[in-house]
Scaffold this active site. Sequence first.
Site, PDB file in Angstrom:
ATOM      1  N   ASP A  82      42.928  83.258  59.013  1.00 22.01           N
ATOM      2  CA  ASP A  82      42.057  84.383  59.313  1.00 22.01           C
ATOM      3  C   ASP A  82      42.106  84.687  60.807  1.00 22.01           C
ATOM      4  O   ASP A  82      41.917  83.802  61.642  1.00 22.01           O
ATOM      5  CB  ASP A  82      40.621  84.029  58.887  1.00 22.01           C
ATOM      6  CG  ASP A  82      39.661  85.191  58.998  1.00 22.01           C
ATOM      7  OD1 ASP A  82      40.103  86.342  58.896  1.00 22.01           O
ATOM      8  OD2 ASP A  82      38.449  84.937  59.189  1.00 22.01           O
ATOM      9  N   SER A 216      29.757  89.601  54.770  1.00 18.38           N
ATOM     10  CA  SER A 216      28.609  88.802  54.328  1.00 18.38           C
ATOM     11  C   SER A 216      27.373  89.696  54.206  1.00 18.38           C
ATOM     12  O   SER A 216      27.220  90.663  54.950  1.00 18.38           O
ATOM     13  CB  SER A 216      28.338  87.664  55.310  1.00 18.38           C
ATOM     14  OG  SER A 216      29.280  86.613  55.128  1.00 18.38           O
ATOM     15  N   ASN A 256      36.143  89.373  52.707  1.00 17.94           N
ATOM     16  CA  ASN A 256      35.939  88.148  53.475  1.00 17.94           C
ATOM     17  C   ASN A 256      34.462  87.782  53.558  1.00 17.94           C
ATOM     18  O   ASN A 256      33.624  88.636  53.854  1.00 17.94           O
ATOM     19  CB  ASN A 256      36.481  88.311  54.894  1.00 17.94           C
ATOM     20  CG  ASN A 256      37.998  88.361  54.947  1.00 17.94           C
ATOM     21  OD1 ASN A 256      38.660  88.507  53.926  1.00 17.94           O
ATOM     22  ND2 ASN A 256      38.537  88.234  56.138  1.00 17.94           N
ATOM     23  N   SER A 259      29.780  84.254  57.120  1.00 16.93           N
ATOM     24  CA  SER A 259      28.420  84.036  57.616  1.00 16.93           C
ATOM     25  C   SER A 259      27.466  83.579  56.522  1.00 16.93           C
ATOM     26  O   SER A 259      26.596  82.728  56.762  1.00 16.93           O
ATOM     27  CB  SER A 259      27.876  85.309  58.270  1.00 16.93           C
ATOM     28  OG  SER A 259      28.595  85.619  59.436  1.00 16.93           O
TER      29      SER A 259
END
Length: 311
Positions: A82, A216, A256, A259
């Site tokens: 990442d 997130s 993705n 968090s």
Amino acid sequence: MALVTSKEMFQKAYDGGYAIGAFNVNNMEIIQGITEAAKEVSAPLILQVSAGARKYANHTYLVKLVEAALIETDLPICLHLDHGDSFELCKSCIDGGFTSVMIDGSHHSFEDNIELTKKVVEYAHERGVVVEGELGRLAGIEDDVNVSEEDASYTRPSEVEEFVTRTGVDSLAIAIGTSHGAYKFKPGQKPQLRFDILKEVEKRLPNFPIVLHGASSVIPEFVDMINANGGNMPDAIGIPEDMLREAAKSAVCKINIDSDLRLAMTGSIRKYMAENPAHFDPRQYLSPARAAIKELVKNKLINVLGCDGKA
């Protein structure tokens, strides 16, 4: 089962109108929580490692932990870098067993981004590894990625065809309003995804996998858990899950999540230590943290990404 690339995953996701979860990993408990959830609901996975995670946990340890997860789950798992910021870092991960890498040249000029991305693509493709590129810059903080709101920029749809054609990337991360970290919006400001940009990108890149970073949702339950046990996150706001569900039905094939995992783990540990101040056995406070990650990931796989049953 051996590690796989994301190529077949993305084609199935594109055709099926769902997205693959790309979860950032840093240690054994996080990997276990994610993969146990995926096994229970039979979902494919992308486990991704940032440069910061590599520094913290060591490349070899992380690869071996992911290999252990393969043995335990027999799921299709892609191991992804990442936010690789250099050719050297991408090369190291490719040579070290990763099946996918991201080269983030979004902080460079358009031409320099193309040059760097193409160099990584050429090296990766020769070795059977896929590459994710990025156009546009997300605000927020994630490890070494730190972009102010003033420096953030939406992806320009007019650039995507040229970028993909000239670089040969296998997927493209775009900026449409997501943000890294538990982002603090201005008073009264709410997150809003630019679906108009996404639709225009889809038109210009038919049958091509799109990626959303910084997705997130910053689950209030875990924010409250942290705040109730000595934390201070009054303004933490993430991306509403209904927006992510809508994105997952489009060309977005990879979403993705980082968090939310950190908040689930931290909130659970804070709660446990507050209730059991005399305990000092890591197994005691990491077990509920792992369980919290597992439940969080199951919800994402089923209710947000829609990839349950797709392994």
